[in-house]
Scaffold this active site. Structure first.
Site, mmCIF file in Angstrom:
data_model
loop_
_atom_site.group_PDB
_atom_site.id
_atom_site.type_symbol
_atom_site.label_atom_id
_atom_site.label_comp_id
_atom_site.label_asym_id
_atom_site.label_seq_id
_atom_site.Cartn_x
_atom_site.Cartn_y
_atom_site.Cartn_z
ATOM 1 N N ASN A 139 0.883 -1.161 0.000
ATOM 2 C CA ASN A 139 0.000 0.000 0.000
ATOM 3 C C ASN A 139 0.925 1.216 0.000
ATOM 4 O O ASN A 139 1.624 1.464 0.983
ATOM 5 C CB ASN A 139 -0.858 -0.050 1.261
ATOM 6 C CG ASN A 139 -2.016 0.933 1.301
ATOM 7 O OD1 ASN A 139 -2.661 1.041 2.337
ATOM 8 N ND2 ASN A 139 -2.290 1.644 0.234
ATOM 9 N N GLN B 242 -2.184 6.798 -1.652
ATOM 10 C CA GLN B 242 -2.533 7.977 -0.880
ATOM 11 C C GLN B 242 -1.341 8.927 -0.753
ATOM 12 O O GLN B 242 -0.187 8.487 -0.771
ATOM 13 C CB GLN B 242 -2.995 7.604 0.538
ATOM 14 C CG GLN B 242 -4.463 7.222 0.658
ATOM 15 C CD GLN B 242 -4.640 5.728 0.810
ATOM 16 O OE1 GLN B 242 -3.686 4.996 1.009
ATOM 17 N NE2 GLN B 242 -5.878 5.269 0.708
ATOM 18 N N CYS C 284 -5.900 5.907 7.861
ATOM 19 C CA CYS C 284 -5.197 4.934 7.028
ATOM 20 C C CYS C 284 -4.147 4.255 7.893
ATOM 21 O O CYS C 284 -3.161 4.874 8.284
ATOM 22 C CB CYS C 284 -4.541 5.612 5.823
ATOM 23 S SG CYS C 284 -3.546 4.474 4.827
ATOM 24 N N GLY C 285 -4.370 2.988 8.215
ATOM 25 C CA GLY C 285 -3.484 2.279 9.121
ATOM 26 C C GLY C 285 -2.106 2.005 8.552
ATOM 27 O O GLY C 285 -1.087 2.206 9.235
ATOM 28 N N ASN C 286 -2.023 1.551 7.302
ATOM 29 C CA ASN C 286 -0.722 1.339 6.682
ATOM 30 C C ASN C 286 0.034 2.652 6.563
ATOM 31 O O ASN C 286 1.251 2.717 6.757
ATOM 32 C CB ASN C 286 -0.882 0.705 5.298
ATOM 33 C CG ASN C 286 -1.316 -0.745 5.383
ATOM 34 O OD1 ASN C 286 -0.851 -1.499 6.224
ATOM 35 N ND2 ASN C 286 -2.227 -1.136 4.509
ATOM 36 N N HIS D 259 -16.432 1.069 6.923
ATOM 37 C CA HIS D 259 -16.046 -0.209 6.340
ATOM 38 C C HIS D 259 -17.224 -1.171 6.306
ATOM 39 O O HIS D 259 -18.043 -1.198 7.225
ATOM 40 C CB HIS D 259 -14.927 -0.872 7.151
ATOM 41 C CG HIS D 259 -13.591 -0.236 6.966
ATOM 42 N ND1 HIS D 259 -12.711 -0.625 5.983
ATOM 43 C CD2 HIS D 259 -12.993 0.783 7.630
ATOM 44 C CE1 HIS D 259 -11.617 0.122 6.062
ATOM 45 N NE2 HIS D 259 -11.774 0.990 7.048
ATOM 46 N N ASN E 139 -15.280 1.608 2.467
ATOM 47 C CA ASN E 139 -14.233 0.672 2.062
ATOM 48 C C ASN E 139 -14.812 -0.734 2.191
ATOM 49 O O ASN E 139 -15.494 -1.037 3.182
ATOM 50 C CB ASN E 139 -13.015 0.815 2.975
ATOM 51 C CG ASN E 139 -12.474 2.232 2.985
ATOM 52 O OD1 ASN E 139 -11.765 2.646 2.079
ATOM 53 N ND2 ASN E 139 -12.810 2.995 4.020
ATOM 54 N N GLU F 56 -10.672 -0.097 -1.691
ATOM 55 C CA GLU F 56 -10.653 1.139 -0.908
ATOM 56 C C GLU F 56 -11.458 2.244 -1.574
ATOM 57 O O GLU F 56 -11.372 2.463 -2.784
ATOM 58 C CB GLU F 56 -9.216 1.626 -0.688
ATOM 59 C CG GLU F 56 -8.449 0.811 0.335
ATOM 60 C CD GLU F 56 -7.243 1.564 0.866
ATOM 61 O OE1 GLU F 56 -7.399 2.746 1.240
ATOM 62 O OE2 GLU F 56 -6.159 0.977 0.889
ATOM 63 N N ARG F 57 -12.195 2.957 -0.751
ATOM 64 C CA ARG F 57 -12.985 4.110 -1.190
ATOM 65 C C ARG F 57 -12.086 5.153 -1.847
ATOM 66 O O ARG F 57 -11.098 5.590 -1.277
ATOM 67 C CB ARG F 57 -13.681 4.693 0.053
ATOM 68 C CG ARG F 57 -14.446 5.955 -0.143
ATOM 69 C CD ARG F 57 -15.001 6.469 1.181
ATOM 70 N NE ARG F 57 -13.950 6.706 2.163
ATOM 71 C CZ ARG F 57 -14.143 7.380 3.295
ATOM 72 N NH1 ARG F 57 -15.336 7.857 3.600
ATOM 73 N NH2 ARG F 57 -13.143 7.569 4.140
ATOM 74 N N CYS G 269 -4.645 -2.761 3.346
ATOM 75 C CA CYS G 269 -5.416 -1.666 3.949
ATOM 76 C C CYS G 269 -5.462 -1.924 5.446
ATOM 77 O O CYS G 269 -6.073 -2.897 5.898
ATOM 78 C CB CYS G 269 -6.827 -1.620 3.369
ATOM 79 S SG CYS G 269 -7.900 -0.389 4.157
ATOM 80 N N GLY G 270 -4.820 -1.058 6.221
ATOM 81 C CA GLY G 270 -4.735 -1.253 7.659
ATOM 82 C C GLY G 270 -6.073 -1.143 8.355
ATOM 83 O O GLY G 270 -6.438 -2.000 9.170
ATOM 84 N N THR G 271 -6.830 -0.081 8.064
ATOM 85 C CA THR G 271 -8.136 0.050 8.701
ATOM 86 C C THR G 271 -9.071 -1.060 8.228
ATOM 87 O O THR G 271 -9.917 -1.532 8.989
ATOM 88 C CB THR G 271 -8.772 1.426 8.410
ATOM 89 O OG1 THR G 271 -8.865 1.633 7.002
ATOM 90 C CG2 THR G 271 -7.956 2.544 9.055
ATOM 91 N N GLY G 272 -8.899 -1.498 6.968
ATOM 92 C CA GLY G 272 -9.707 -2.600 6.462
ATOM 93 C C GLY G 272 -9.413 -3.898 7.192
ATOM 94 O O GLY G 272 -10.320 -4.692 7.485
#
Length: 276
Positions: A13, A46, A75-77, A161, A192, A210-211, A219-222
């Site tokens: 990512n 991003q 965004c976690g990543n 999500h 997402n 991802e949105r 995707c970290g949050t995913g």
């Protein structure tokens, strides 16, 4: 003007990192779209900017822009890359870094081996907090899509999500279902979309649409959303390893009212400069 940047990635990512403390620039949506182009620009999922905090509790302000120029909440990543970037740039020497985001505060812990643990915050599970149009909170929700009913776990990790369990991620209809679910009218701010394969109570595989970006390698949050949804539906234990297309993330969640802790790598690819 000449803009200095660093290209980084977390499990594939990828991000354009920009220090807006030691240099000044205004990132306009049309500029971001040009920079994100993988043929005529730099290319990234991003753009992440480091800015001075607006609250005394935070070390930095962390802003996130999708490749289409829209600003998003989390965004976690990217957060892991952010932590490594500010230390590499000598903006801080701390191992525990507190940042403010549009989705709320985050705590980032840089380990000696280069892995970064991110306190991703407490999942938001009520429909109005996601936001998601539903009469009441549920563990999962039926959603009609062109005559087909899908069962989705829906929550927010600072950004909305939806999680769809599939038999095999290799054959999941990510390209077809991803954009349709992202823009479904029951998601006022879009969403997402995670496609989750459960292998055991401690392991799974995940693909994420991802949105504003499309499918990404990670995707970290995913991953956090998939883990939480899996726990709520009785599929996972409190510690899970998820395999994404770009690699592995370790996640821990002790249940409602507790934050999700995510650990994974962050790597620098190159540094450069570009005229805006």
């Amino acid at each position: 003007m000449l803009l200095h940047f660093t290209k980084m990635h977390g499990l594939g990512n990828d991000f354009m990192m920009v220090d807006l403390i030691s240099q000044k620039a205004r990132m306009r949506p049309e500029q971001i779209r040009r920079l994100a182009d993988r043929h005529f620009g730099i290319g990234f999922d991003q753009l992440l900017t480091v800015e001075a905090p607006t609250t005394p509790e935070a070390d930095f302000r962390y802003r996130i822009y999708n490749a289409d120029g829209t600003e998003v909440e989390n965004c976690g990543n990217g957060a892991r890359c952010f932590a490594v970037f500010v230390r590499d740039r000598k903006l801080t020497s701390k191992h525990l870094i507190k940042v403010e985001t549009a989705g709320g505060p985050l705590s980032l812990h840089v380990h000696d081996d280069g892995q970064v643990t991110v306190n991703m915050g407490i999942p938001q599970l009520t429909p109005e907090a996601i936001p998601f149009l539903a009469p009441a909170r549920a563990t999962s929700y039926p959603l009609d899509l062109n005559g087909q009913t899908l069962q989705l776990g829906v929550l927010s990790m600072g950004n909305p999500h939806a999680v769809l369990r599939v038999n095999r991620v290799d054959t999941a209809e990510v390209e077809r279902l991803g954009p349709l679910l992202e823009t479904h009218p029951r998601f006022p701010n879009k969403a997402n979309i995670g496609f989750l394969q459960v292998d055991s109570r401690t392991q799974g595989r995940l693909r994420v649409f991802e949105r504003g970006v499309g499918e990404t390698l990670a995707c970290g949050t995913g991953a956090c959303a998939a883990m939480v949804s899996g726990c709520l539906q009785g599929w996972f234990d409190s510690a899970v390893e998820l395999q994404l297309l770009g690699g592995y993330l370790h996640l821990e969640w002790q249940g409602e009212g507790h934050p999700v802790m995510m650990t994974g790598p962050a790597k620098k690819v190159f540094e450069g400069q570009i005229y805006l």
